[in-house]
Design a protein around this motif. Structure first.
Motif, PDB file in Angstrom:
ATOM      1  N   LEU A 151      66.537  17.605 -56.470  1.00  0.00           N
ATOM      2  CA  LEU A 151      67.661  17.975 -55.623  1.00  0.00           C
ATOM      3  C   LEU A 151      67.272  18.099 -54.164  1.00  0.00           C
ATOM      4  N   ASN A 152      66.036  17.762 -53.829  1.00  0.00           N
ATOM      5  CA  ASN A 152      65.569  17.795 -52.448  1.00  0.00           C
ATOM      6  C   ASN A 152      65.203  16.388 -52.014  1.00  0.00           C
ATOM      7  N   PRO A 153      66.069  15.689 -51.271  1.00  0.00           N
ATOM      8  CA  PRO A 153      65.792  14.294 -50.910  1.00  0.00           C
ATOM      9  C   PRO A 153      64.554  14.124 -50.054  1.00  0.00           C
ATOM     10  N   GLU A 154      64.091  15.191 -49.390  1.00  0.00           N
ATOM     11  CA  GLU A 154      62.897  15.078 -48.549  1.00  0.00           C
ATOM     12  C   GLU A 154      61.643  14.847 -49.374  1.00  0.00           C
ATOM     13  N   ILE A 155      61.670  15.197 -50.645  1.00  0.00           N
ATOM     14  CA  ILE A 155      60.511  14.999 -51.513  1.00  0.00           C
ATOM     15  C   ILE A 155      60.390  13.543 -51.941  1.00  0.00           C
ATOM     16  N   ASP A 156      61.492  12.820 -51.899  1.00  0.00           N
ATOM     17  CA  ASP A 156      61.520  11.439 -52.379  1.00  0.00           C
ATOM     18  C   ASP A 156      60.663  10.543 -51.481  1.00  0.00           C
ATOM     19  N   LYS A 157      59.650   9.919 -52.052  1.00  0.00           N
ATOM     20  CA  LYS A 157      58.753   9.042 -51.294  1.00  0.00           C
ATOM     21  C   LYS A 157      59.066   7.562 -51.511  1.00  0.00           C
ATOM     22  N   THR A 158      60.099   7.262 -52.299  1.00  0.00           N
ATOM     23  CA  THR A 158      60.510   5.872 -52.445  1.00  0.00           C
ATOM     24  C   THR A 158      60.917   5.328 -51.080  1.00  0.00           C
ATOM     25  N   ILE A 159      60.552   4.075 -50.794  1.00  0.00           N
ATOM     26  CA  ILE A 159      60.862   3.480 -49.503  1.00  0.00           C
ATOM     27  C   ILE A 159      61.795   2.282 -49.682  1.00  0.00           C
ATOM     28  N   GLU A 160      62.428   1.916 -48.595  1.00  0.00           N
ATOM     29  CA  GLU A 160      63.264   0.717 -48.579  1.00  0.00           C
ATOM     30  C   GLU A 160      62.629  -0.286 -47.621  1.00  0.00           C
ATOM     31  N   LEU A 161      62.313  -1.454 -48.136  1.00  0.00           N
ATOM     32  CA  LEU A 161      61.597  -2.479 -47.382  1.00  0.00           C
ATOM     33  C   LEU A 161      62.564  -3.514 -46.818  1.00  0.00           C
TER      34      LEU A 161
ATOM     35  N   GLU B 169      68.728 -23.845 -50.110  1.00  0.00           N
ATOM     36  CA  GLU B 169      70.104 -23.571 -49.688  1.00  0.00           C
ATOM     37  C   GLU B 169      70.252 -23.356 -48.180  1.00  0.00           C
ATOM     38  N   LEU B 170      69.195 -22.894 -47.523  1.00  0.00           N
ATOM     39  CA  LEU B 170      69.267 -22.613 -46.095  1.00  0.00           C
ATOM     40  C   LEU B 170      69.080 -23.883 -45.265  1.00  0.00           C
ATOM     41  N   VAL B 171      69.785 -23.940 -44.146  1.00  0.00           N
ATOM     42  CA  VAL B 171      69.524 -25.006 -43.180  1.00  0.00           C
ATOM     43  C   VAL B 171      68.195 -24.719 -42.495  1.00  0.00           C
ATOM     44  N   SER B 172      67.606 -25.714 -41.877  1.00  0.00           N
ATOM     45  CA  SER B 172      66.382 -25.500 -41.110  1.00  0.00           C
ATOM     46  C   SER B 172      66.646 -24.478 -40.013  1.00  0.00           C
ATOM     47  N   GLY B 173      65.787 -23.471 -39.939  1.00  0.00           N
ATOM     48  CA  GLY B 173      65.977 -22.409 -38.965  1.00  0.00           C
ATOM     49  C   GLY B 173      66.857 -21.278 -39.440  1.00  0.00           C
ATOM     50  N   GLY B 174      67.447 -21.404 -40.649  1.00  0.00           N
ATOM     51  CA  GLY B 174      68.275 -20.338 -41.196  1.00  0.00           C
ATOM     52  C   GLY B 174      67.451 -19.115 -41.570  1.00  0.00           C
ATOM     53  N   LEU B 175      68.109 -17.972 -41.639  1.00  0.00           N
ATOM     54  CA  LEU B 175      67.417 -16.706 -41.881  1.00  0.00           C
ATOM     55  C   LEU B 175      67.710 -16.140 -43.264  1.00  0.00           C
ATOM     56  N   LEU B 176      66.692 -15.498 -43.840  1.00  0.00           N
ATOM     57  CA  LEU B 176      66.803 -14.776 -45.103  1.00  0.00           C
ATOM     58  C   LEU B 176      66.380 -13.336 -44.851  1.00  0.00           C
ATOM     59  N   ALA B 177      67.293 -12.394 -45.063  1.00  0.00           N
ATOM     60  CA  ALA B 177      67.019 -10.976 -44.868  1.00  0.00           C
ATOM     61  C   ALA B 177      67.109 -10.258 -46.207  1.00  0.00           C
ATOM     62  N   LEU B 178      66.000  -9.676 -46.633  1.00  0.00           N
ATOM     63  CA  LEU B 178      65.932  -8.953 -47.904  1.00  0.00           C
ATOM     64  C   LEU B 178      65.688  -7.475 -47.655  1.00  0.00           C
ATOM     65  N   PHE B 179      66.462  -6.635 -48.325  1.00  0.00           N
ATOM     66  CA  PHE B 179      66.238  -5.197 -48.321  1.00  0.00           C
ATOM     67  C   PHE B 179      66.080  -4.769 -49.780  1.00  0.00           C
ATOM     68  N   LEU B 180      64.939  -4.195 -50.120  1.00  0.00           N
ATOM     69  CA  LEU B 180      64.710  -3.812 -51.510  1.00  0.00           C
ATOM     70  C   LEU B 180      63.856  -2.560 -51.594  1.00  0.00           C
ATOM     71  N   SER B 181      63.984  -1.854 -52.703  1.00  0.00           N
ATOM     72  CA  SER B 181      63.244  -0.610 -52.908  1.00  0.00           C
ATOM     73  C   SER B 181      61.784  -0.894 -53.210  1.00  0.00           C
ATOM     74  N   GLY B 182      60.921   0.002 -52.755  1.00  0.00           N
ATOM     75  CA  GLY B 182      59.491  -0.120 -53.022  1.00  0.00           C
ATOM     76  C   GLY B 182      58.823   1.240 -52.985  1.00  0.00           C
ATOM     77  N   ILE B 183      57.510   1.224 -53.015  1.00  0.00           N
ATOM     78  CA  ILE B 183      56.725   2.451 -52.899  1.00  0.00           C
ATOM     79  C   ILE B 183      55.638   2.229 -51.867  1.00  0.00           C
ATOM     80  N   PRO B 184      55.162   3.275 -51.214  1.00  0.00           N
ATOM     81  CA  PRO B 184      54.105   3.118 -50.210  1.00  0.00           C
ATOM     82  C   PRO B 184      52.838   2.532 -50.808  1.00  0.00           C
ATOM     83  N   ASP B 185      52.038   1.891 -49.970  1.00  0.00           N
ATOM     84  CA  ASP B 185      50.791   1.275 -50.429  1.00  0.00           C
ATOM     85  C   ASP B 185      49.845   2.278 -51.064  1.00  0.00           C
TER      86      ASP B 185
END
Length: 361
Positions: free
Chosen positions: A343-353, A206-222
């Motif tokens: 109830l403490n968001p600082e504990i949440d270790k889920t990441i957004e990639l 679907e993309l033209v040559s040189g077009g960009l694909l930007a993905l943001f998705l949830s993940g966990i640390p390595d």
């Protein structure tokens, strides 16, 4: 639950009521806010306007998994403004092209609410494109920029083995892979790998040559397992509420055994390996969003319940019926209230990639 069921019932809760996605997508809005700098840098550094003959042709942008707003409008406006700024910075102010934004989501998405909410002073033409982004959605070489936020970690299908009583991956009594045997997690990972391959293949067409694909998705640390992630534990808690209801006859236990949520949270290493396999894209950048949690306001048990209800109600209703939904999330709210961990968001270790890919010429 079949892949057709997922396509039909996976859309976020429509409307504008108190339990709708519109009213309960603060976390996703935080991701869009945090992603602004990444998008601006990607367009400034990698979006080659000289490679795209425009006038009289427009610049075409797509948002995959747009849901019902308002987050998609903020993301799309930022992309359009960043591309316009690129033209201005190159001395092409008089030649700024028109823009077309395609809003995509499942066929069951509430497009009526989406289009009723379109910003009246938007700087682009708008169109809706229903369908799964795991397959082709647009004509070949028709798009210049594809964006997807909080969507690519949703699977196209539940791994077959996790619903097979005779399989080592049978996920009895659970609705996710968080604390399941390794075979269950591996089945989810395999499905995610297949889906990512399909997503990248379709976007390459679907993309033209040189077009960009930007993905943001949830993940966990390595270095962390999903059983330690905030989101994984919360999904497990929904499953435990369903099992509690099964024990007192409010739901059928066999239906719990065959219900699994179609989500997968990859590690950065895992995701990078998958996208680098693609022969169609150059790997431009991967980053972890650093500040999306400052936008999160899910500071009460009821707000957390509404957040997950907006995400999962369609799938839950398909499997268990509408009559159990209030009871299920009342029980969930009570469990969250008894656990300060949630109830403490600082504990949440889920990441957004964030992954940025460029279509090879």
């Amino acid at each position: 639950m079949t892949s057709e069921d997922i396509k039909t019932h996976m859309a976020m809760k429509g409307g504008e009521g108190p339990d709708s996605y519109v009213q309960n997508s603060t976390y996703q809005r935080g991701i869009v806010e945090a992603a602004t700098e990444n998008i601006n840098e990607a367009i400034a550094n990698q979006f080659d306007i000289n490679a795209f003959p425009t006038s009289p042709n427009p610049i075409c942008v797509a948002d995959l998994g747009c849901s019902t707003g308002p987050n998609t409008f903020k993301a799309m406006q930022n992309i359009v403004e960043a591309i316009k700024l690129k033209y201005i910075s190159k001395g092409g102010n008089s030649k700024i092209p028109d823009f077309v934004v395609f809003f995509n989501d499942q066929v069951s998405n509430d497009f009526n609410t989406l289009f009723k909410s379109l910003p009246p002073n938007r700087q682009y033409f708008a169109a809706g494109v229903p369908g799964s982004f795991h397959g082709l959605l647009f004509p070949k070489a028709s798009l210049h920029f594809i964006h997807s936020s909080s969507a690519a970690h949703w699977l196209s299908n539940i791994p077959v083995d996790v619903m097979d009583e005779g399989s080592p991956a049978w996920n009895k009594g659970r609705i996710f892979y968080t604390n399941a045997p390794k075979e269950v997690k591996d089945a989810y990972a395999t499905q995610f790998a297949k889906d990512m391959e399909s997503i990248l293949f379709a976007r390459a067409q679907e993309l033209v040559s040189g077009g960009l694909l930007a993905l943001f998705l949830s993940g966990i640390p390595d270095v962390m397992s999903n059983s330690d992630s905030h989101t994984g534990i919360e999904i497990d808690m929904i499953g435990s509420c369903l099992m509690d209801m099964a024990k007192v006859g409010l739901v059928n236990e066999a239906k719990v055994d065959t219900f699994n949520l179609p989500l997968y949270y990859p590690t950065p290493k895992e995701l990078k390996a998958l996208v680098e396999r693609s022969e169609y894209f150059s790997f431009e950048r991967m980053a972890i969003l650093k500040n999306q949690k400052k936008h999160v306001t899910l500071q009460s048990p009821s707000m957390r319940a509404l957040f997950f209800r907006a995400l999962f109600e369609g799938l839950l209703v398909k499997q268990f019926g509408n009559e159990i939904i209030d009871e299920l999330f009342d029980r969930y709210t009570e469990k969250v209230a008894r656990s300060s961990f949630f109830l403490n968001p600082e504990i949440d270790k889920t990441i957004e990639l964030f992954v940025l890919l460029k279509r090879k010429i």
